[in-house]
Design an enzyme around this catalytic site. Sequence first.
Site, PDB file in Angstrom:
ATOM      1  N   HIS A  67      19.147  18.792 -32.806  1.00  0.00           N
ATOM      2  CA  HIS A  67      19.194  17.806 -33.881  1.00  0.00           C
ATOM      3  C   HIS A  67      19.974  18.328 -35.078  1.00  0.00           C
ATOM      4  O   HIS A  67      20.603  17.571 -35.790  1.00  0.00           O
ATOM      5  CB  HIS A  67      17.786  17.365 -34.274  1.00  0.00           C
ATOM      6  CG  HIS A  67      17.188  16.522 -33.213  1.00  0.00           C
ATOM      7  ND1 HIS A  67      16.288  17.004 -32.299  1.00  0.00           N
ATOM      8  CD2 HIS A  67      17.426  15.239 -32.862  1.00  0.00           C
ATOM      9  CE1 HIS A  67      15.989  16.058 -31.447  1.00  0.00           C
ATOM     10  NE2 HIS A  67      16.656  14.976 -31.757  1.00  0.00           N
ATOM     11  N   GLU A 105      14.828   8.376 -20.873  1.00  0.00           N
ATOM     12  CA  GLU A 105      15.034   9.813 -21.092  1.00  0.00           C
ATOM     13  C   GLU A 105      13.997  10.653 -20.359  1.00  0.00           C
ATOM     14  O   GLU A 105      14.125  11.861 -20.258  1.00  0.00           O
ATOM     15  CB  GLU A 105      15.105  10.162 -22.584  1.00  0.00           C
ATOM     16  CG  GLU A 105      14.165   9.415 -23.467  1.00  0.00           C
ATOM     17  CD  GLU A 105      14.406   9.612 -24.956  1.00  0.00           C
ATOM     18  OE1 GLU A 105      15.306  10.366 -25.347  1.00  0.00           O
ATOM     19  OE2 GLU A 105      13.661   8.996 -25.740  1.00  0.00           O
ATOM     20  N   ASP A 116      17.913  14.061 -23.853  1.00  0.00           N
ATOM     21  CA  ASP A 116      16.598  14.429 -23.326  1.00  0.00           C
ATOM     22  C   ASP A 116      16.548  14.302 -21.811  1.00  0.00           C
ATOM     23  O   ASP A 116      15.930  15.126 -21.137  1.00  0.00           O
ATOM     24  CB  ASP A 116      15.502  13.567 -23.969  1.00  0.00           C
ATOM     25  CG  ASP A 116      15.097  14.128 -25.317  1.00  0.00           C
ATOM     26  OD1 ASP A 116      14.901  15.353 -25.407  1.00  0.00           O
ATOM     27  OD2 ASP A 116      14.995  13.360 -26.289  1.00  0.00           O
ATOM     28  N   CYS A 169      23.286   6.435 -25.094  1.00  0.00           N
ATOM     29  CA  CYS A 169      23.334   6.774 -26.516  1.00  0.00           C
ATOM     30  C   CYS A 169      23.205   8.279 -26.755  1.00  0.00           C
ATOM     31  O   CYS A 169      23.129   8.732 -27.881  1.00  0.00           O
ATOM     32  CB  CYS A 169      22.269   6.018 -27.306  1.00  0.00           C
ATOM     33  SG  CYS A 169      20.598   6.450 -26.827  1.00  0.00           S
TER      34      CYS A 169
HETATM   35  C1  PEP Z   1      18.709  11.340 -26.387  1.00  0.00           C
HETATM   36  O1  PEP Z   1      17.703  11.969 -26.045  1.00  0.00           O
HETATM   37  O2  PEP Z   1      19.759  11.296 -25.706  1.00  0.00           O
HETATM   38  C2  PEP Z   1      18.721  10.604 -27.673  1.00  0.00           C
HETATM   39  C3  PEP Z   1      19.740   9.836 -28.007  1.00  0.00           C
HETATM   40  O3  PEP Z   1      17.674  10.773 -28.509  1.00  0.00           O
HETATM   41  P1  PEP Z   1      17.500  12.060 -29.501  1.00  0.00           P
HETATM   42  O4  PEP Z   1      18.764  12.862 -29.392  1.00  0.00           O
HETATM   43  O5  PEP Z   1      17.252  11.502 -30.852  1.00  0.00           O
HETATM   44  O6  PEP Z   1      16.315  12.744 -28.911  1.00  0.00           O
HETATM   45 MG    MG Z   2      15.810  11.680 -27.068  1.00  0.00          MG
END
Ligand code: PEP
Ligand code: MG
Length: 571
Positions: free
Chosen positions: A190, A433, A457, A504
């Site tokens: 993140h 995910e 994920d 995404c």
């Molecule tokens: C993912 O897991 O691909 C996602 C878009 O969510 P995050 O990266 O916020 O966990």
């Molecule tokens: Mg995620």
Amino acid sequence: MRTLLAGHGASRGSALGRARVRLPHALDVAEQRITAAEVEAELQRLHAAVDATRAEMHDLRTRLHGALAREVGEFLDLHALLLDDPELLHGLDELIRVARYGADYALRLQRDRLAAVFEGMDDAYLKSRLDDLDHVIGRIHAHLHKRATAPKGVAGEILVSDNVAPSEMAQLQAQGVVAIVTAGGSALSHSAILARSLHLPLVVGAAHVLQKINDGDVLIVDGDSGEIVVEPSAEDLRAYRSRKREAAKEQRELGRLRSKPTRTRDGEDIVLLANAESREDIARAHALGAAGLGLFRTEFLFLQRRELPDEEEQFRVYRDAVLGMSGRPVTIRTLDLGADKADRTGLALDNEDNPALGLRGVRLSLVRDGIFDTQLRAIARASGYGPVRVLVPMVSGREEILAVRRRLKRVVGQLRKQKREVADEIPFGVMIEVPAAAFAVHGFVDLVDFLSIGTNDLVQYLLAADRNNEALGELYSPLHPGVLRLLHSVIETGWQARKPVAVCGEIAADPRFVPLLLALGLNEFSLHPSTLLEVRRAIRNSDRAALLSQTYKLLQARDRAGIERWMESAS
Ligand code: PEP
Ligand code: MG
């Protein structure tokens, strides 16, 4: 002397600046013994470092005025208390004198001992004082090595650290840091996502940087290639300037694609949505012609603070996102706290053995249903201002979807009774995910209006490879036959049910993966605006029909090399 170091590029762009080395909080010091003859000198070295830390804090205290003195002063007082704590100092002396440990290792042992006491406390506030302990210990350790301590005056500098927390990113940028290099971390963390969002060049996984780079060294950091040049030569500087000119030229060229359609060479329109976490992201998504927001992460509202945001505050943020996209759909993801996205409100549990497999995402929301209802109310109210879609993270199966749908329906009913304006339709989607959900899409696709695959994920859970663990190297990668087959199957199931499927995760943001995703049947991408135009360009250069004729071959690949060969032949 010129040195070349290598890491992984995690946020694009290059920067030239002086290094600011920040030592790790938890001291990573190996066991180190001294002889009886060395004891006195080692004690003196330690006491000098403690005295220097005390003097430094006193000096800082006297230089503070007004409101700053009140706010920061409290912390300094607390640090001074810790520094005078006989438990801390006496313990350190004993470890050197009796156990004959070197000062560094004694510091580490003493830190771990006291940390265990802090960690065992029930009171969340006292527990959080562990940060203060680490801060004080970090300062003493820095003085032992005569390194600079607090990261002050960092404008124009490059931070070199073991890792950087997501909560620190925005602050570092505001302080004027021009790039970050970390020894650990991963491009999918993140922190990395945030760095990209802030346009802060970041290189992660650059082992040994803490040993090889000194405070004040001049660095050139390349967030694309992951290369770090320490004390660059004239030639390096020339190459850096020419790279900067090239980047500016490319930006101008890409700028022309802002108002162009996202259409493949053979005339297929592809939906290009944006991932956003801030007002700036929304403004850029709008300006670059994103078809809407495909992922509005709401965690940022809950991080970096001690109290929960109430309905009004959340409503205003969601409403502004909707207004900011002026009529284009905004997909608001419900809270995805937990695992590496830990908050300070105490909402996400901090005592789980396996937080990534614990109470995160929708699981947490369903347990803390009052907080979840507040968020759903705020989202539903925002739908009165423009098209809103709800997206639920970390779903495993039908039961959870039904539970969330029930809550949403009830909340919408209550709002209508209270004469609030709520859209007639709030499309409902889930993130794919969790691997079991990916395999079982056929069993719940009837309950959703759209699907969004979170590859960040999904890849970590499918390959049992932590997305934040750099030591795993290439093991954490979407280029695995199992991952591609599962993506293809989810996309196909969505197609058969006539439900849109987007990706995404970060894979959608990398133009190199565009042919591969198109070949898997994808026609919706959601990605951070920073690479939106590059992905649009890659889509416009692709022939979708030709790629779809190669799907079978792609799915036959038996390993990473096979997938890479396919990618090469497709580009
Ligand atoms: C993912 O897991 O691909 C996602 C878009 O969510 P995050 O990266 O916020 O966990
Ligand atoms: Mg995620």
